[in-house]
Design an enzyme around this catalytic site. Structure first.
Site, PDB file in Angstrom:
ATOM      1  N   CYS B  85       0.833  -1.204   0.000  1.00 54.42           N
ATOM      2  CA  CYS B  85       0.000   0.000   0.000  1.00 54.42           C
ATOM      3  C   CYS B  85       0.874   1.263   0.000  1.00 54.42           C
ATOM      4  O   CYS B  85       1.503   1.567  -0.997  1.00 54.42           O
ATOM      5  CB  CYS B  85      -0.956  -0.039   1.193  1.00 54.42           C
ATOM      6  SG  CYS B  85      -2.304   1.148   1.046  1.00 54.42           S
ATOM      7  N   HIS B 194      -3.386  -5.663   1.055  1.00 54.65           N
ATOM      8  CA  HIS B 194      -2.648  -5.898   2.303  1.00 54.65           C
ATOM      9  C   HIS B 194      -2.552  -7.373   2.687  1.00 54.65           C
ATOM     10  O   HIS B 194      -3.415  -7.874   3.412  1.00 54.65           O
ATOM     11  CB  HIS B 194      -3.346  -5.152   3.440  1.00 54.65           C
ATOM     12  CG  HIS B 194      -3.153  -3.686   3.400  1.00 54.65           C
ATOM     13  ND1 HIS B 194      -2.215  -3.029   4.170  1.00 54.65           N
ATOM     14  CD2 HIS B 194      -3.766  -2.728   2.669  1.00 54.65           C
ATOM     15  CE1 HIS B 194      -2.269  -1.729   3.927  1.00 54.65           C
ATOM     16  NE2 HIS B 194      -3.202  -1.520   3.018  1.00 54.65           N
ATOM     17  N   GLU B 196      -0.689  -8.678   4.905  1.00 48.02           N
ATOM     18  CA  GLU B 196      -0.458  -8.852   6.347  1.00 48.02           C
ATOM     19  C   GLU B 196      -1.756  -8.872   7.147  1.00 48.02           C
ATOM     20  O   GLU B 196      -1.738  -9.199   8.338  1.00 48.02           O
ATOM     21  CB  GLU B 196       0.497  -7.762   6.867  1.00 48.02           C
ATOM     22  CG  GLU B 196      -0.123  -6.400   7.171  1.00 48.02           C
ATOM     23  CD  GLU B 196      -0.424  -5.559   5.929  1.00 48.02           C
ATOM     24  OE1 GLU B 196      -0.445  -6.105   4.808  1.00 48.02           O
ATOM     25  OE2 GLU B 196      -0.674  -4.349   6.090  1.00 48.02           O
TER      26      GLU B 196
END
Lengths: 83, 231
Positions: B85, B194, B196
């Protein structure tokens, strides 16, 4: 105070959402002669004394590599403001 | 295996990235934007957020941070670097990946579980996927529209440098549905969504099997471990 003024605009073929929103509002306000609005940035670099030719060249370089991104924006002008 | 996670002023997802590293079986190491030292890490993650308040342009000021001088040199030398991002925006502003990221076409911030197609598996961060695999990970951004010059797009397409494409929905008007890129060596990968946030059952996207059970993001982090074992 001596200044160098850098003006940066979004590229002409890119969507400028902020400019479009302002243009739409102006239409609603009855300013029908205004066909489009584009919004860019004015960046002032301040100096103690009138910038030297070298400092003006540096400012142009700063404008190109840092103050603008050539993929998205154009540097329209880098000019010294004398007071 | 030590993986550095950089914190800039305004970074948000550094802790989540560290947690993902831990869940993948590596040791996360905090790196600070104002320090040149990478503390002997084996890879670096530039996490999401709004570094330096997105002032000037997203990622532009962070790309000039002291830590980036070392990271850019190390990346040219082959150090695995993942930009997520805002981290992707920083990689682009640092010229480690080409093109630019602009305000979403529809002008709104968007947050959704996003389907992606894995377009390239020959990288430090994607080698545990299969080519053409469809994965789902969260996407959340205001300025995620990928743009590039026509000749850059041709090069990206021709040389297999697109790592991920949006599937079903193009959430931000990105050219050629580009969600993420790789460099020619494959050590640098950047993407808007994302990974994560999809690494632990109970906290990921919904799947057909159960709510919040999606862990498609974990393979990014196990990929880099595999890459380093082979290197």
């Amino acid at each position: 105070m001596p200044k160098i003024i850098v003006e940066v605009m979004p590229k002409a073929d890119l969507l400028d959402p902020a400019g479009k929103a302002v243009a739409n509002s102006l239409q609603r306000q009855g300013h029908s002669a205004i066909t489009n609005v584009r919004i860019g940035k004015r960046i002032e670099l301040h100096y103690e004394e009138a910038p030297t030719p070298k400092q003006i060249e540096d400012a142009k370089e700063i404008a190109a590599y840092f103050l603008s991104n050539g993929v998205i924006e154009d540097v329209v002008s880098v000019s010294v403001e004398e007071l | 295996m030590r993986i550095g996670v950089v914190t800039f002023p305004g970074t948000l997802d550094d802790r989540d990235a560290q947690r993902a590293v831990r869940l993948a079986g590596a040791t996360p190491v905090s790196l600070w934007h104002a320090e040149k030292d990478l503390h002997d890490v084996d890879a670096v993650i530039l996490p999401g957020g709004f570094s330096f308040g997105d002032y000037l342009r997203c990622g532009a000021i962070a790309a000039q941070a002291l830590v980036m001088e070392t990271i850019i040199d190390a990346a040219y030398g082959g150090l695995p670097v993942l930009g997520i991002c805002n981290g992707f925006q920083i990689l682009v502003e640092a010229n480690l990946l080409p093109g630019g990221l602009i305000r979403n076409e529809h002008q709104h911030f968007i947050c959704r579980d996003q389907k992606l197609i894995v377009e390239n598996v020959d990288t430090a961060w994607t080698n545990q996927f299969t080519l053409g695999q469809e994965i789902t990970i969260p996407l959340k951004n205001g300025e995620g529209g990928y743009i590039a010059k026509e000749e850059t797009l041709k090069k990206l397409e021709g040389e297999g440098l697109i790592a991920f494409r949006y599937s079903e929905v193009n959430p931000n008007g990105s050219f050629n549905n580009i969600a993420g890129l790789r460099n020619s060596k494959g050590n640098v990968v950047g993407l808007m969504p994302h990974p994560e946030h999809a690494v632990e059952p109970g906290f990921g996207p919904d799947t057909d099997k159960a709510m919040r059970s999606g862990v498609d993001g974990l393979n990014f982090f196990t990929s880099v471990l595999n890459w380093m074992v082979k290197a």
